[in-house]
Design a protein around this motif. Sequence first.
Motif, PDB file in Angstrom:
ATOM      1  N   GLY A  37     -50.580 -52.036  23.251  1.00  0.00           N
ATOM      2  CA  GLY A  37     -49.424 -52.522  23.991  1.00  0.00           C
ATOM      3  C   GLY A  37     -49.828 -53.458  25.120  1.00  0.00           C
ATOM      4  O   GLY A  37     -50.976 -53.481  25.544  1.00  0.00           O
ATOM      5  N   ARG A  67     -44.628 -60.340  16.936  1.00  0.00           N
ATOM      6  CA  ARG A  67     -44.118 -59.215  17.717  1.00  0.00           C
ATOM      7  C   ARG A  67     -42.850 -58.687  17.071  1.00  0.00           C
ATOM      8  O   ARG A  67     -42.077 -59.444  16.483  1.00  0.00           O
ATOM      9  N   GLU A  68     -42.657 -57.410  17.195  1.00  0.00           N
ATOM     10  CA  GLU A  68     -41.379 -56.833  16.776  1.00  0.00           C
ATOM     11  C   GLU A  68     -40.811 -56.076  17.958  1.00  0.00           C
ATOM     12  O   GLU A  68     -41.463 -55.208  18.529  1.00  0.00           O
ATOM     13  N   MET A  69     -39.580 -56.455  18.290  1.00  0.00           N
ATOM     14  CA  MET A  69     -38.890 -55.885  19.446  1.00  0.00           C
ATOM     15  C   MET A  69     -38.981 -54.364  19.465  1.00  0.00           C
ATOM     16  O   MET A  69     -38.650 -53.720  18.463  1.00  0.00           O
ATOM     17  N   ASN A  70     -39.401 -53.834  20.585  1.00  0.00           N
ATOM     18  CA  ASN A  70     -39.422 -52.390  20.815  1.00  0.00           C
ATOM     19  C   ASN A  70     -40.352 -51.640  19.868  1.00  0.00           C
ATOM     20  O   ASN A  70     -40.317 -50.425  19.824  1.00  0.00           O
ATOM     21  N   ARG A  71     -41.142 -52.381  19.103  1.00  0.00           N
ATOM     22  CA  ARG A  71     -42.064 -51.712  18.181  1.00  0.00           C
ATOM     23  C   ARG A  71     -43.507 -52.023  18.513  1.00  0.00           C
ATOM     24  O   ARG A  71     -44.327 -51.105  18.622  1.00  0.00           O
ATOM     25  N   THR A  73     -46.872 -55.260  18.700  1.00  0.00           N
ATOM     26  CA  THR A  73     -47.418 -56.558  18.330  1.00  0.00           C
ATOM     27  C   THR A  73     -48.440 -56.336  17.225  1.00  0.00           C
ATOM     28  O   THR A  73     -49.213 -55.379  17.277  1.00  0.00           O
TER      29      THR A  73
END
Lengths: 232, 232
Positions: A37, A67-71, A73
């Motif tokens: 993160g 990147r994936e939101m809230n998940r 990188t």
Amino acid sequence: MNAKRYCMDMKKPIYQQIKEELQAYIEGLAANTPIPGERELAARFHVSRMTLRKAVAQLEQEGYLYREMNRGTFVADKKLRKQANIVPSLEADHCYRYKVLYFDIKERSESDVQYNLEIAFDEYILRVVRLVLNENIPVCIEEIYCARKNISDEQLGNLNAFLNMDQYTQKGSIRQTFLPMMIPTQYASLLHLKINTPIIRVDSLIHKKDGRPFIYIKSYNHPEMKRIEITI
Amino acid sequence: MNAKRYCMDMKKPIYQQIKEELQAYIEGLAANTPIPGERELAARFHVSRMTLRKAVAQLEQEGYLYREMNRGTFVADKKLRKQANIVPSLEADHCYRYKVLYFDIKERSESDVQYNLEIAFDEYILRVVRLVLNENIPVCIEEIYCARKNISDEQLGNLNAFLNMDQYTQKGSIRQTFLPMMIPTQYASLLHLKINTPIIRVDSLIHKKDGRPFIYIKSYNHPEMKRIEITI
DNA sequence: CAGTGGTCTAGACCACTTG
DNA sequence: AAGTGGTCTAGACCACTGA
């Protein structure tokens, strides 16, 4: 990706250094592997999160990460890296050889050259025609045009330096047009092509930042030896 | 570019709102006009300089502005705005009409389609062929391929929605290859072209973010009606 | 619930250009 | 000396995901 201190600036911004380290770290990883993160990475590199994010954002833009939101990188598939492999002279790391066929400075030029370079019809024009070779295999022929008034005498003396396009691409803008055509008869044999072979001519117009056109290149590409491909 | 407060978030990030206001403000200005410094703009918009910079940075990247170190930020010439006007379906604001010539789902497909979509040779494939029109003038023919397994039954029912490529381009990557060729005889009359006309076929491969290929498009472009041009 | 990426702030110092 | 863009910090809150 170890916890190194970044006090020793080598004139290079911290985010650049981090970007390069991350890039090297990523290189060995399989596609879709998650990376740590942003908070953790920032701590490891001893930088603020904003600085870390700048490094990651650039790598994302270049197609090294996604990147994936809230998940999280993740490492991007290598084939998704952004590239625009269009004209030899304008490629980032061109390992081509150039063979100047001829060059001259002439009054009057073709009307499309005048139009694109925005010059009057009685202005002097530098024209260079060169064959581009990749390991002795011809890949394309470039016709390069530039208004004489935009070239200093010094530049004219060192034509090779002038024709290194790297220096312009960074600090300007390029418009490229793709034109289908038959290979011009006078270039067919140079490219080892039969007449009536369809090719793509790529016209590149390099602008200065203020919008003034600077260099115009017509590139006659060998259809097999010069694959035109972009990843966006 | 007045000093408006940005308390009323409309779910849109502040830098987005500022970007749009700046964009509108710029629109009326001549090329190379300097815009106010970042500190002043930040004050005017009542935001921090970092937020303001994010808006300006995006406008710079899109070719609306250019910055010169230690000098200022300037309005860019309109012709330098970044664009990639390549395949109708993938253009941002396509105002084209589409006329489906036929579509089918078949086992076995051409080997290049199998190769690019990374599917076994016995997998079912959706194929759509359509004529693209700009105000009733044909501009290209698109052959669209997609593995059947990657399409839900629902999507198959609403083919028009499925074929709207906007939804994929945002959250994926596209590789495009440019191939010179003679117009295929079966497409010549549809595009109002004589046989033996050289054209450019653009092959677009849309990937998901994880690298899986999703849709493959072969676009046979009319050389006059569909100008292929990019500004980078 | 903890963790993620996305956004935002209010400062700061730097190297550089220009008047 | 004043002003510019470029970099950097150390916090903060948000909406969302997934266990």
